[in-house]
Design an enzyme around this catalytic site. Structure first.
Site, mmCIF file in Angstrom:
data_model
loop_
_atom_site.group_PDB
_atom_site.id
_atom_site.type_symbol
_atom_site.label_atom_id
_atom_site.label_comp_id
_atom_site.label_asym_id
_atom_site.label_seq_id
_atom_site.Cartn_x
_atom_site.Cartn_y
_atom_site.Cartn_z
ATOM 1 N N ARG A 124 15.904 -8.227 0.481
ATOM 2 C CA ARG A 124 15.145 -8.460 -0.766
ATOM 3 C C ARG A 124 13.902 -9.329 -0.568
ATOM 4 N NH1 ARG A 124 20.434 -8.940 -2.841
ATOM 5 N NH2 ARG A 124 21.030 -7.039 -3.940
ATOM 6 N N LYS A 146 -1.043 -4.860 -0.700
ATOM 7 C CA LYS A 146 -0.525 -3.490 -0.838
ATOM 8 C C LYS A 146 0.232 -3.157 0.433
ATOM 9 C CE LYS A 146 -3.573 -0.890 -3.913
ATOM 10 N NZ LYS A 146 -4.601 0.171 -3.986
ATOM 11 N N GLU A 188 -15.140 1.711 5.109
ATOM 12 C CA GLU A 188 -14.682 0.798 4.051
ATOM 13 C C GLU A 188 -15.723 -0.305 3.792
ATOM 14 O OE1 GLU A 188 -12.161 1.195 2.112
ATOM 15 O OE2 GLU A 188 -10.711 2.451 3.172
ATOM 16 N N LYS A 230 -13.419 -8.130 -1.183
ATOM 17 C CA LYS A 230 -12.047 -7.672 -1.465
ATOM 18 C C LYS A 230 -11.246 -8.782 -2.144
ATOM 19 C CE LYS A 230 -8.252 -5.044 -0.653
ATOM 20 N NZ LYS A 230 -7.484 -4.089 0.083
ATOM 21 N N GLU A 240 -3.732 -3.611 -9.507
ATOM 22 C CA GLU A 240 -4.538 -2.404 -9.784
ATOM 23 C C GLU A 240 -4.343 -1.876 -11.208
ATOM 24 O OE1 GLU A 240 -5.028 0.248 -6.359
ATOM 25 O OE2 GLU A 240 -5.274 1.892 -7.772
ATOM 26 N N ARG A 244 -9.344 -3.232 -9.618
ATOM 27 C CA ARG A 244 -8.992 -2.935 -8.220
ATOM 28 C C ARG A 244 -9.161 -1.455 -7.890
ATOM 29 N NH1 ARG A 244 -4.115 -5.503 -4.542
ATOM 30 N NH2 ARG A 244 -4.609 -4.313 -2.670
ATOM 31 N N ASN A 248 -11.011 2.208 -4.668
ATOM 32 C CA ASN A 248 -10.673 3.587 -4.306
ATOM 33 C C ASN A 248 -11.895 4.502 -4.293
ATOM 34 O OD1 ASN A 248 -7.971 2.893 -4.102
ATOM 35 N ND2 ASN A 248 -7.614 3.257 -6.287
ATOM 36 N N HIS A 251 -12.021 7.589 -2.180
ATOM 37 C CA HIS A 251 -10.662 7.819 -1.681
ATOM 38 C C HIS A 251 -9.974 9.045 -2.292
ATOM 39 C CE1 HIS A 251 -11.196 3.972 0.185
ATOM 40 N NE2 HIS A 251 -9.985 3.976 0.686
ATOM 41 N N HIS A 255 -8.738 11.063 0.482
ATOM 42 C CA HIS A 255 -7.308 11.242 0.781
ATOM 43 C C HIS A 255 -6.951 12.721 0.868
ATOM 44 C CE1 HIS A 255 -5.604 7.041 -0.527
ATOM 45 N NE2 HIS A 255 -6.081 7.055 0.701
ATOM 46 N N HIS A 267 -9.178 7.520 8.710
ATOM 47 C CA HIS A 267 -9.246 7.208 7.276
ATOM 48 C C HIS A 267 -10.689 6.945 6.825
ATOM 49 C CE1 HIS A 267 -8.073 5.655 3.385
ATOM 50 N NE2 HIS A 267 -8.707 4.528 3.633
HETATM 51 N N1 GLY Z 1 -7.365 -0.420 -0.141
HETATM 52 C C1 GLY Z 1 -7.497 -0.511 -1.531
HETATM 53 C C2 GLY Z 1 -6.782 -1.667 -2.126
HETATM 54 O O1 GLY Z 1 -6.313 -2.545 -1.415
HETATM 55 O O2 GLY Z 1 -6.673 -1.727 -3.326
#
Ligand code: GLY
Length: 379
Positions: A124, A146, A188, A230, A240, A244, A248, A251, A255, A267
């Protein structure tokens, strides 16, 4: 040379990001964890990194922890899945890891994402430290909590928000980063300028030579500035719910291309293609000019990133884009540019508008192929 960024989570100081040129300051950072000498640590890394640096890191950590073990998995996005997580859990159980013990993610984005997910879920939740080694993981995936793995062909479909104890970057490791991975990280970084700061975007253009020559002071400045962008975003919107999502940018289509090309493209290359398509869509809406759109494409190209792709069908890219998880109430949430340095989220985009962006990156490849054929034929 050394930089420090302190990241808050839900209004409280949470973890530090250190930018260093070696591992000298790592033991003193670990000493800040309570009772580290009584804890076990597991370094999670991939086969590429293990060959180059694992022995050095094990030896540094052996003075800071009661026991150091390593878990090494084969490099590559195809191993960012629940099978690797299961093997990691088995190692931790066999080695009697308890809740007070620690994981270290030593590698690129794949390593960071899967180690963070294992840390979030084993018993946990146990502590984890990020030591990102690729440019992309330094400026993006190691910051903001993330974590997760791919599921079937769905990227990052299973995961958790889980913050590291600290993030330690040894920028000298970039010297051995394969060139294509460095270029991928630039996707990025250019994105950060486009969504948040035209001044930073212009700075990247001005320093393109120094960046590509890996000039240490310029690299440090660039990584610092991207991490700050960031940091600002994830502090304001850690889960998000709004802002946030701007990260993207590039993306959604990116993606889709990543999936359709079976993860054969990096990527950041896919993000660059997604950026090129999103710029075309922003231009269609009259939000950026022809000159600005062409300028963005030439900056991507100048850093070695692709702006066109072959052998994919527009219909497939559209269908996969719409199955990406960036949907709200069944509507695709598209990040576009209001202007250079200022992105926004658009949920009213039609299939035709998306197709215009997709055709742009496919049409370019068609015309380029014709040029190449003409060149080859001696015209
Ligand atoms: N890579 C996008 C984020 O961390 O929200």
């Amino acid at each position: 040379m050394s930089r420090l960024i302190s990241v808050s989570y839900e209004g409280k100081p949470c973890y530090d990001i250190l930018l260093e040129q070696d591992f000298q300051m790592l033991p003193s950072q670990i000493a800040k964890l309570s009772d580290s000498f009584a804890k076990k640590v597991c370094i999670v890394t991939d086969s590429n990194l293990a060959d180059l640096y694992l022995k050095e890191l094990e030896s540094i950590l052996s003075n800071s922890f009661a026991k150091v073990i390593s878990f090494c998995f084969p490099a590559g996005e195809e191993h960012k899945n629940l099978n690797t997580i299961q093997k990691l859990y088995e190692t931790l159980i066999t080695e009697h890891f308890e809740r007070r013990d620690v994981l270290i993610a030593f590698g690129g984005g794949v390593t960071g994402d899967l180690t963070g997910f294992a840390a979030a879920t084993y018993l946990r939740g146990i502590d984890f430290i990020q030591i990102p080694t690729s440019l992309l993981s330094q400026v993006d995936s190691s910051i903001g909590g993330k974590t997760g793995v791919d599921f079937s062909k769905y990227k990052n479909m299973v995961g958790a928000f889980y913050q590291p104890k600290f993030v330690y970057m040894n920028l000298s490791l970039l010297k051995t980063l394969p060139k294509e991975q460095f270029i991928s990280g630039m996707g990025e970084i250019i994105k950060h300028g486009l969504i948040k700061s035209s001044e930073y975007f212009n700075w990247l253009k001005e320093h393109a030579d120094a960046i590509q020559n890996l000039q240490p002071d310029i690299l440090e400045e660039m990584i610092y500035r991207s991490c700050r962008i960031k940091q600002d975003v994830v502090e304001r919107d850690p889960k998000e719910k709004g802002e946030r999502a701007l990260l993207n940018f590039g993306h959604t289509i990116g993606h889709a291309i990543e999936r359709l090309s079976d993860f054969q493209l990096f990527h950041g290359q896919c993000v660059a293609l997604g950026i090129a398509a999103a710029c075309q869509m922003s231009r269609d809406l009259g939000q950026i000019s022809d000159e600005e759109c062409n300028d963005i494409l030439s900056v991507l190209t100048c850093f070695g990133l692709p702006v066109s792709v072959c052998h994919l069908s527009a219909e497939d890219i559209l269908a996969v884009s719409k199955s990406d998880k960036k949907m709200t109430a069944g509507k695709i949430k598209f990040i576009l540019l209001e202007s250079v340095g200022n992105a926004y989220s658009n949920t009213d985009i039609t299939d035709e508008q998306i197709m215009s962006g997709i055709s742009y990156i496919l049409e370019r490849s068609d015309s380029r192929r014709e040029e190449e054929q003409a060149d080859a034929a001696g015209f």
